[in-house]
Design a protein around this motif. Structure first.
Motif, PDB file in Angstrom:
ATOM      1  N   UNK A 116       1.021  -1.161   0.099  1.00  0.00           N
ATOM      2  CA  UNK A 116      -0.165   0.013  -0.113  1.00  0.00           C
ATOM      3  C   UNK A 116       0.912   1.188  -0.005  1.00  0.00           C
ATOM      4  N   UNK A 117       2.052   1.272   0.779  1.00  0.00           N
ATOM      5  CA  UNK A 117       2.709   2.441   0.888  1.00  0.00           C
ATOM      6  C   UNK A 117       3.571   2.683  -0.784  1.00  0.00           C
ATOM      7  N   UNK A 118       3.888   1.544  -1.264  1.00  0.00           N
ATOM      8  CA  UNK A 118       4.535   1.565  -2.539  1.00  0.00           C
ATOM      9  C   UNK A 118       3.666   2.049  -3.545  1.00  0.00           C
ATOM     10  N   UNK A 119       2.157   1.850  -3.394  1.00  0.00           N
ATOM     11  CA  UNK A 119       1.238   2.333  -4.346  1.00  0.00           C
ATOM     12  C   UNK A 119       0.824   3.929  -3.810  1.00  0.00           C
ATOM     13  N   UNK A 120       1.429   4.402  -2.940  1.00  0.00           N
ATOM     14  CA  UNK A 120       1.022   5.675  -2.503  1.00  0.00           C
ATOM     15  C   UNK A 120      -0.204   5.659  -1.521  1.00  0.00           C
ATOM     16  N   UNK A 121      -0.953   4.777  -1.058  1.00  0.00           N
ATOM     17  CA  UNK A 121      -1.921   4.796  -0.267  1.00  0.00           C
ATOM     18  C   UNK A 121      -1.501   4.696   1.206  1.00  0.00           C
ATOM     19  N   UNK A 122      -2.091   5.692   1.764  1.00  0.00           N
ATOM     20  CA  UNK A 122      -1.559   5.924   3.097  1.00  0.00           C
ATOM     21  C   UNK A 122      -2.463   5.179   4.205  1.00  0.00           C
ATOM     22  N   UNK A 123      -3.708   5.024   4.009  1.00  0.00           N
ATOM     23  CA  UNK A 123      -4.675   4.551   4.909  1.00  0.00           C
ATOM     24  C   UNK A 123      -5.476   3.466   4.120  1.00  0.00           C
ATOM     25  N   UNK A 124      -5.604   2.524   4.800  1.00  0.00           N
ATOM     26  CA  UNK A 124      -6.209   1.270   3.993  1.00  0.00           C
ATOM     27  C   UNK A 124      -7.736   1.202   3.845  1.00  0.00           C
ATOM     28  N   UNK A 125      -8.247   2.348   4.487  1.00  0.00           N
ATOM     29  CA  UNK A 125      -9.705   2.516   4.676  1.00  0.00           C
ATOM     30  C   UNK A 125     -10.656   1.525   5.255  1.00  0.00           C
ATOM     31  N   UNK A 126     -11.747   1.393   4.761  1.00  0.00           N
ATOM     32  CA  UNK A 126     -12.493   0.123   5.539  1.00  0.00           C
ATOM     33  C   UNK A 126     -12.357  -1.163   4.440  1.00  0.00           C
ATOM     34  N   UNK A 127     -11.997  -2.220   5.228  1.00  0.00           N
ATOM     35  CA  UNK A 127     -11.928  -3.519   4.584  1.00  0.00           C
ATOM     36  C   UNK A 127     -12.646  -4.472   5.147  1.00  0.00           C
ATOM     37  N   UNK A 128     -13.523  -5.138   4.401  1.00  0.00           N
ATOM     38  CA  UNK A 128     -14.535  -6.244   4.931  1.00  0.00           C
ATOM     39  C   UNK A 128     -14.118  -7.399   3.943  1.00  0.00           C
ATOM     40  N   UNK A 129     -14.775  -8.646   4.633  1.00  0.00           N
ATOM     41  CA  UNK A 129     -14.628  -9.674   4.034  1.00  0.00           C
ATOM     42  C   UNK A 129     -15.836 -10.567   4.340  1.00  0.00           C
ATOM     43  N   UNK A 130     -16.545 -11.280   3.334  1.00  0.00           N
ATOM     44  CA  UNK A 130     -17.455 -12.199   3.574  1.00  0.00           C
ATOM     45  C   UNK A 130     -17.299 -13.442   2.593  1.00  0.00           C
ATOM     46  N   UNK A 131     -17.996 -14.495   3.167  1.00  0.00           N
ATOM     47  CA  UNK A 131     -18.120 -15.793   2.146  1.00  0.00           C
ATOM     48  C   UNK A 131     -19.343 -15.928   1.688  1.00  0.00           C
ATOM     49  N   UNK A 132     -19.497 -16.007   0.271  1.00  0.00           N
ATOM     50  CA  UNK A 132     -20.491 -16.126  -0.333  1.00  0.00           C
ATOM     51  C   UNK A 132     -21.342 -17.383   0.009  1.00  0.00           C
ATOM     52  N   UNK A 133     -22.524 -17.376   0.725  1.00  0.00           N
ATOM     53  CA  UNK A 133     -23.376 -18.531   1.177  1.00  0.00           C
ATOM     54  C   UNK A 133     -23.250 -19.660   0.164  1.00  0.00           C
ATOM     55  N   UNK A 134     -23.091 -20.752   0.852  1.00  0.00           N
ATOM     56  CA  UNK A 134     -23.047 -22.106   0.328  1.00  0.00           C
ATOM     57  C   UNK A 134     -21.921 -22.301  -0.888  1.00  0.00           C
TER      58      UNK A 134
END
Length: 190
Positions: free
Chosen positions: A89-107
């Motif tokens: 992220x630092x290499x890409x110039x992104x200072x903050x990762x913001x909001x990151x979420x993950x979910x599993x698609x049901x079944x």
């Protein structure tokens, strides 16, 4: 009071009801257009086990992978993964990762990683970095002791894409809710 009495009150106080609707709509519009737009980007990973020719072992492997997918979704918030993606992220110039979420698609054994940020390209970079980082973390976590081959793999099947449409604010929804709330408030005042 009967229904007839209510209709008389509403007819006499229609200006009050209209004024409440207009005021609440104006507030909803001001809040909507002053809000900072947020963009979202999603990367998808396929969680799989090492291939097996036996159908019973394949079914067991699929169950194992689906149980692991839920654990991997929880790893998105881990310090280990955050530290892993920080250099990219630092290499890409992104200072903050913001909001990151993950979910599993049901079944399924599909894991979706979604990043939300004020810039669409930043959201794409963050989602992609977390997907790649999680894929590497899975390889590091899964080999049985003394073995270099991982039992589970997390393969990126859909790279994150930059979106041109913000996910927030949603003007139509906000104005519709403002109109309903204004109408209810106006009827209550009348």
């Amino acid at each position: 009071m009967e229904l007839k009495d209510y209709s008389i009150v509403l007819r006499r106080r229609w200006r009050t009801i209209g004024a409440c609707v207009v005021i609440v709509l104006a507030i909803a519009a001001a809040l909507t257009w002053s809000a900072t737009p947020l963009y979202s980007s999603t990367a998808r990973l396929f969680i799989s086990t090492s291939s097996s020719s036996n159908s019973g072992a394949a079914y067991t492997g699929e169950l194992f992978a689906s149980m692991r997918a839920a654990s991997y979704a929880d790893l998105i918030q881990s310090t280990e993964l955050r530290e892993r993606v920080a250099p990219s992220l630092a290499e890409a110039g992104v200072e903050s990762s913001g909001s990151v979420t993950a979910n599993v698609v049901p079944e399924t054994v599909i894991l979706e990683i979604t990043a939300t940020a004020t810039d669409p390209e930043q959201a794409r970079v963050v989602a992609q970095a977390y997907a790649e980082g999680l894929s590497e973390l899975v390889v590091d976590l899964e080999p049985p002791s003394g073995n270099r081959d991982a039992l589970i793999e997390a393969t990126i099947v859909d790279d994150a894409q930059a979106s041109t449409t913000p996910v927030s604010p949603q003007p139509v929804r906000n104005l519709a809710l403002g109109a309903i709330l204004g109408l209810l408030l106006g009827v209550g005042v009348a």
